[in-house]
Design an enzyme around this catalytic site. Structure first.
Site, short mmCIF file in Angstrom:
data_model
loop_
_atom_site.label_atom_id
_atom_site.label_comp_id
_atom_site.label_asym_id
_atom_site.label_seq_id
_atom_site.Cartn_x
_atom_site.Cartn_y
_atom_site.Cartn_z
N LYS A 124 -22.17 -30.84 28.22
CA LYS A 124 -21.45 -31.42 27.08
C LYS A 124 -22.37 -31.47 25.86
O LYS A 124 -23.46 -32.04 25.90
CB LYS A 124 -20.95 -32.83 27.44
CG LYS A 124 -20.07 -33.46 26.38
CD LYS A 124 -19.56 -34.82 26.87
CE LYS A 124 -18.62 -35.46 25.86
NZ LYS A 124 -18.11 -36.75 26.34
N GLU A 167 -14.00 -34.18 34.53
CA GLU A 167 -15.28 -34.81 34.20
C GLU A 167 -15.51 -35.98 35.15
O GLU A 167 -14.58 -36.69 35.52
CB GLU A 167 -15.22 -35.31 32.76
CG GLU A 167 -16.45 -36.08 32.31
CD GLU A 167 -16.23 -36.80 30.98
OE1 GLU A 167 -17.20 -37.01 30.25
OE2 GLU A 167 -15.06 -37.14 30.68
N CYS A 216 -14.07 -33.94 27.68
CA CYS A 216 -13.53 -35.19 27.16
C CYS A 216 -13.18 -35.08 25.67
O CYS A 216 -12.45 -34.18 25.27
CB CYS A 216 -14.50 -36.34 27.43
SG CYS A 216 -13.72 -37.97 27.38
#
Length: 534
Positions: free
Chosen positions: A356, A295, A407
């Site tokens: 995301k 990321e 994440c």
């Protein structure tokens, strides 16, 4: 399990004079006050639970912490149990979330205390259900209900530091393949509650040890069943071998301001990929079939910045295989940013991508923006909100399919379950802000549990560490150090078979939540009837 009576009933059974004894001791026996002994038990329980999590990793202390909290709360009124639950929660969350202090001590303390508030209803619930027959089971169910609520409300929840995430290398770990993280939390809490059950039995009959034999035997049998059953659960790690590479380019320096050095971060990952290609040509490393970047490997939008596009494309062409590139991309209207994992092909360039779906509140988007920006100047660092993705991250990457999460999405059951159809699971993450704190190793622990839960190899790519490769049985194949450039190439199994946890989905969690609610209602009704009778 035989029904245990309340502390005041025990006192009555031992003699009316003792039961009616005035003063502070009588109040403590009836649970009318918490008292220092119970308060110390609650605080010690919270600290024991913290010690079970990375980086301390004293995993057996998780059931110990639950046992201490159960002993502190057992037989108390719901209101007192709620207060002790909050105290124990604060003792747990403040140290376990210490990494948040990197963005501000105020944010760390506020978030920790907000999380501790979820232990208020749990404390009240445990105090109530501890009056029921079979109370260790109901305590464990209440624990799962608390985690279910905390992981969903508000703003999509914050499921960090769930009990299961302390048990990623313990006898409870294989149960993740059956009922996912909720079942591991339940069984860990059950083990602690059973230990408390045995302690209560022994303490109540100190002069008649034979009377304690049966409840202690029941507790031991339960523990043996849980631990022994785990050895019967298969955690296969075979599958079609795929050679993968994980790149960790590193960041220029610690702190939030590293985002101001976006070009340097991108160049680090480009440089490491060129080095990987050179080592492959020299025969020093096997040729990977796919490469994963983390990321924020490019905080420069490659579709708006020609230099960024050219640098990424050249690195991908040099290695000659598809690369999953973590990049920030402006939305078409320019008002928001998408946190993407982009499949970048050496021949056709950027193609499929995942956005995301669970951006971080107060980190990647700002609820109540007009109000909060006026009150807290630090929120000016979030000039634009991140857009929320709308589909799962199952994509084709080279010879196989991957399931991508970004994440801290790895903490959410649904987000990971939705991508478990991929033959490999990928966690793209950026932990530079929280480097050298407890948060990166806690995130790796979550990845280990997810590997067992879904029977998949997990590739963790982090900008500054910790990057890792986790086998489907939870073994660590590779683990990087933090704040160093790194790369790793390995042949890993790509699996397609589904675990029982995949098939059951969220059903075990909801069943345990319903059991907890039913137990709390039954206990509250019983208590109300008892009060009316008095």
């Amino acid at each position: 399990m035989a029904q245990d009576t309340l502390p005041e009933r025990t006192a009555a059974a031992s003699g009316t004079a003792q039961a009616a004894r005035p003063g502070r001791l009588a109040g403590l026996r009836r649970g009318g006050r918490a008292g220092w002994p119970r308060l110390l038990l609650a605080v010690t329980g919270g600290l024991a639970l913290w010690s079970a999590f990375p980086p301390i990793d004293l995993t057996p202390l998780a059931p110990v912490g639950v046992a201490l909290l159960a002993l502190a709360l057992r037989g108390l009124p719901a209101r007192t149990g709620a207060w002790l639950g909050f105290v124990a929660g604060a003792a747990f969350f403040v140290p376990v979330l210490e990494g948040i202090a990197k963005v501000g001590p105020d944010g760390w303390i506020v978030l920790s205390l907000i999380q501790a508030l979820y232990w208020v209803p749990m404390g009240a619930g445990i105090a109530l259900v501890s009056r029921l027959p079979g109370w260790p089971v109901w305590i464990a169910a209440v624990w799962v209900a608390q985690e279910a609520l905390r992981g969903r409300v508000p703003f999509g929840g914050f499921p960090w530091a769930r009990l299961a995430f302390s048990q990623t290398a313990s006898p409870f770990t294989p149960w993740a393949a059956v009922g996912g993280a909720p079942l591991v939390s339940f069984l860990t809490a059950l083990a602690g509650a059973l230990a408390a059950y045995a302690v209560v039995a022994v303490a109540r009959t100190p002069r008649r040890p034979r009377d304690a034999a049966r409840p202690v035997s029941v507790a031991l049998a339960g523990l043996v069943a849980v631990v022994g059953g785990a050895f019967l659960i298969p955690t296969p790690a075979d599958g079609k071998p795929v050679t993968v590479a994980v790149i960790q380019g590193n960041v220029p320096r610690l702190g939030l301001d590293f985002l101001g050095q976006r070009k340097a971060v991108l160049n680090n990952h480009v440089r490491r990929t060129h080095e990987l290609a050179a080592r492959v040509r020299e025969g020093r490393l096997p040729r990977p079939e796919l490469v994963v970047w983390p990321e924020n490997a490019s905080d420069l939008d490659p579709f708006a910045e020609p230099d960024a596009y050219a640098a990424i494309d050249a690195a991908v062409k040099d290695i000659g295989v598809p690369v999953l590139v973590g990049a920030l991309v402006d939305t078409p209207d320019g008002r928001q940013v998408e946190n993407r994992g982009i499949v970048w092909d050496p021949r056709t360039g950027p193609g499929d991508y995942y956005v995301k779906r669970h951006p971080v509140p107060f980190g990647e988007y700002l609820p109540f923006r007009p109000l909060l920006t006026k009150l807290i100047s630090r929120f000016e660092r979030i000039p634009r909100d991140f857009a929320k993705g709308t589909r799962s991250g199952v994509m084709r990457l080279g010879p196989t399919t991957i399931g991508d999460v970004i994440c801290f999405e790895v903490a959410y059951d649904k987000e990971v379950r939705d991508v478990s159809a991929g033959s490999l699971l990928v966690v793209q993450t950026n932990n530079a802000t929280y480097g050298r704190t407890s948060l990166p190793p806690q995130q790796i622990a979550m990845s280990r549990l997810r590997a067992v839960e879904h029977g998949r190899t997990i590739l963790v790519a982090a900008t500054s560490g910790i990057s890792a490769i986790v086998a489907p049985d939870g073994r660590m194949v590779y683990r990087s150090r933090e704040f160093v450039p790194d790369m790793h190439v390995a042949a890993v199994p790509a699996r397609t078979s589904r675990t029982v946890a995949d098939r059951l989905g969220a059903a075990p969690e909801w069943a345990l939540v319903l059991a907890a609610v039913g137990a709390v209602v039954a206990a509250a009704a019983t208590t109300a009837r008892g009060n009316e009778g008095n």
